[in-house]
Design a protein around this motif. Structure first.
Motif, PDB file in Angstrom:
ATOM      1  N   ARG A 129       0.629  -1.125  -0.294  1.00  0.00           N
ATOM      2  CA  ARG A 129      -0.440  -0.083   0.080  1.00  0.00           C
ATOM      3  C   ARG A 129       0.522   1.221   0.186  1.00  0.00           C
ATOM      4  N   VAL A 130       1.770   1.079   0.623  1.00  0.00           N
ATOM      5  CA  VAL A 130       2.463   2.611   0.484  1.00  0.00           C
ATOM      6  C   VAL A 130       3.651   2.805  -0.427  1.00  0.00           C
ATOM      7  N   PHE A 131       3.846   1.658  -1.477  1.00  0.00           N
ATOM      8  CA  PHE A 131       4.615   1.410  -2.054  1.00  0.00           C
ATOM      9  C   PHE A 131       4.047   2.272  -3.292  1.00  0.00           C
ATOM     10  N   GLU A 151      11.425   1.377 -10.169  1.00  0.00           N
ATOM     11  CA  GLU A 151      12.222   0.414  -9.558  1.00  0.00           C
ATOM     12  C   GLU A 151      13.483   1.876  -8.494  1.00  0.00           C
ATOM     13  N   ALA A 152      13.288   2.781  -8.288  1.00  0.00           N
ATOM     14  CA  ALA A 152      13.763   3.972  -7.905  1.00  0.00           C
ATOM     15  C   ALA A 152      13.550   4.005  -6.425  1.00  0.00           C
ATOM     16  N   ILE A 153      12.044   3.324  -6.418  1.00  0.00           N
ATOM     17  CA  ILE A 153      11.579   3.692  -4.957  1.00  0.00           C
ATOM     18  C   ILE A 153      11.691   2.346  -4.209  1.00  0.00           C
ATOM     19  N   LEU A 154      12.336   0.862  -4.758  1.00  0.00           N
ATOM     20  CA  LEU A 154      12.380  -0.359  -4.722  1.00  0.00           C
ATOM     21  C   LEU A 154      13.682  -0.139  -3.902  1.00  0.00           C
ATOM     22  N   LYS A 155      14.212   0.911  -4.458  1.00  0.00           N
ATOM     23  CA  LYS A 155      15.815   0.686  -3.876  1.00  0.00           C
ATOM     24  C   LYS A 155      15.700   2.134  -3.159  1.00  0.00           C
ATOM     25  N   SER A 156      15.026   2.805  -2.308  1.00  0.00           N
ATOM     26  CA  SER A 156      14.787   4.097  -2.021  1.00  0.00           C
ATOM     27  C   SER A 156      15.532   3.038  -0.201  1.00  0.00           C
ATOM     28  N   LYS A 157      16.168   3.814   0.392  1.00  0.00           N
ATOM     29  CA  LYS A 157      16.128   4.292   1.583  1.00  0.00           C
ATOM     30  C   LYS A 157      15.635   4.728   2.807  1.00  0.00           C
ATOM     31  N   VAL A 158      15.472   4.235   4.174  1.00  0.00           N
ATOM     32  CA  VAL A 158      14.940   4.326   5.490  1.00  0.00           C
ATOM     33  C   VAL A 158      15.366   6.181   4.823  1.00  0.00           C
ATOM     34  N   SER A 159      16.555   6.694   5.228  1.00  0.00           N
ATOM     35  CA  SER A 159      17.485   8.262   5.452  1.00  0.00           C
ATOM     36  C   SER A 159      16.677   8.735   4.333  1.00  0.00           C
ATOM     37  N   GLN A 160      15.956   8.613   3.399  1.00  0.00           N
ATOM     38  CA  GLN A 160      15.833   9.167   1.990  1.00  0.00           C
ATOM     39  C   GLN A 160      14.049  10.610   2.762  1.00  0.00           C
ATOM     40  N   PHE A 161      13.384   9.859   3.622  1.00  0.00           N
ATOM     41  CA  PHE A 161      12.368   9.569   3.189  1.00  0.00           C
ATOM     42  C   PHE A 161      11.853  10.344   4.683  1.00  0.00           C
ATOM     43  N   LEU A 196      13.646   1.188   2.536  1.00  0.00           N
ATOM     44  CA  LEU A 196      12.015   1.058   3.277  1.00  0.00           C
ATOM     45  C   LEU A 196      11.384   0.185   2.709  1.00  0.00           C
ATOM     46  N   PHE A 197      11.774  -0.302   1.379  1.00  0.00           N
ATOM     47  CA  PHE A 197      10.921  -1.562   1.451  1.00  0.00           C
ATOM     48  C   PHE A 197      12.080  -2.682   1.957  1.00  0.00           C
ATOM     49  N   PRO A 198      11.994  -3.398   2.685  1.00  0.00           N
ATOM     50  CA  PRO A 198      12.738  -4.645   2.476  1.00  0.00           C
ATOM     51  C   PRO A 198      12.070  -5.872   2.043  1.00  0.00           C
ATOM     52  N   SER A 199      13.268  -6.406   1.240  1.00  0.00           N
ATOM     53  CA  SER A 199      12.760  -8.502   1.178  1.00  0.00           C
ATOM     54  C   SER A 199      12.762  -9.008   2.306  1.00  0.00           C
ATOM     55  N   ARG A 200      11.701  -9.626   2.509  1.00  0.00           N
ATOM     56  CA  ARG A 200      11.389 -10.604   3.567  1.00  0.00           C
ATOM     57  C   ARG A 200      12.306 -12.176   3.146  1.00  0.00           C
ATOM     58  N   VAL A 201      12.408 -11.881   1.742  1.00  0.00           N
ATOM     59  CA  VAL A 201      12.740 -13.307   1.704  1.00  0.00           C
ATOM     60  C   VAL A 201      14.847 -13.219   1.766  1.00  0.00           C
ATOM     61  N   LYS A 202      15.104 -12.049   1.565  1.00  0.00           N
ATOM     62  CA  LYS A 202      16.832 -12.375   1.642  1.00  0.00           C
ATOM     63  C   LYS A 202      17.174 -10.524   2.380  1.00  0.00           C
ATOM     64  N   PRO A 203      17.883 -11.485   3.375  1.00  0.00           N
ATOM     65  CA  PRO A 203      17.889 -10.062   4.249  1.00  0.00           C
ATOM     66  C   PRO A 203      18.811  -8.932   3.613  1.00  0.00           C
ATOM     67  N   GLY A 204      18.855  -7.603   3.708  1.00  0.00           N
ATOM     68  CA  GLY A 204      19.887  -6.539   3.618  1.00  0.00           C
ATOM     69  C   GLY A 204      19.553  -6.419   1.715  1.00  0.00           C
TER      70      GLY A 204
END
Length: 179
Positions: free
Chosen positions: A19-21, A33-43, A92-100
């Motif tokens: 929903r947030v995405f 793609e840019a949204i998915l790669k965004s870091k928490v600190s950018q928001f 901001l949107f971390p993977s649940r399957v692949k940590p990091g």
């Protein structure tokens, strides 16, 4: 995509992450793609207290045009981000399957397709880019806004330039018997 369609799709996501995405895409007009790669600190100025930045930052490293972009945070998006339980740092949107790693494009696309189906909007041409197109066409009206967006390099592609010219011409000839 219109505001009504955006809200309809948003209601049918299983998780807040999805929903947030969609909200970020709708209110910022950035590429998925840019949204998915965004870091928490950018928001967030302070993620633990959920203090949202007044301007969202998309770094050059995540953007197709390799230019950093700052977008004023819409008041509705600010509320959504304040309610979103994100990590203190990292994606901001971390993977649940692949940590990091960030959530994958395929994962968000699958969630989007499920929401479309539940909303009764499948096979109508909507994609992850529909919110971006909606940002450009639905959220803002008038050629002055488009001129400002061109100056800020939001989407200075050939297609956007053609769209810009058509909107300017349409607003110029509005009310004329023929266009």
């Amino acid at each position: 995509m219109t505001q009504d369609i955006y809200e309809r799709i948003s209601k049918h996501f299983f998780t807040d992450v999805h929903r947030v995405f969609l909200a970020v895409s709708w209110y910022t007009g950035e590429r998925p793609e840019a949204i998915l790669k965004s870091k928490v600190s950018q928001f967030y100025v302070n993620p633990s207290r959920r203090i949202v930045r007044s301007e969202i930052i998309y770094s050059a490293t995540t953007r197709k045009d390799k230019k950093t972009r700052e977008v004023p945070c819409h008041i509705a998006l600010e509320k959504i981000l304040r309610d979103y339980e994100c990590l203190e740092d990292g994606y901001l949107f971390p993977s649940r399957v692949k940590p990091g790693k960030p959530l994958s494009r395929q994962a968000i696309d699958r969630a989007f397709r499920r929401a479309l189906k539940k909303a009764g909007l499948e096979n109508q041409g909507y994609s992850l880019y529909s919110a971006r197109r909606g940002f450009i066409t639905e959220k803002r009206d008038g050629s002055l806004w488009l001129l400002d967006m061109r100056r800020k390099s939001v989407a200075v592609s050939t297609a956007f330039n053609i769209f810009f010219i058509l909107v300017v011409l349409q607003s110029y000839f509005k009310g004329a018997s023929r266009f």
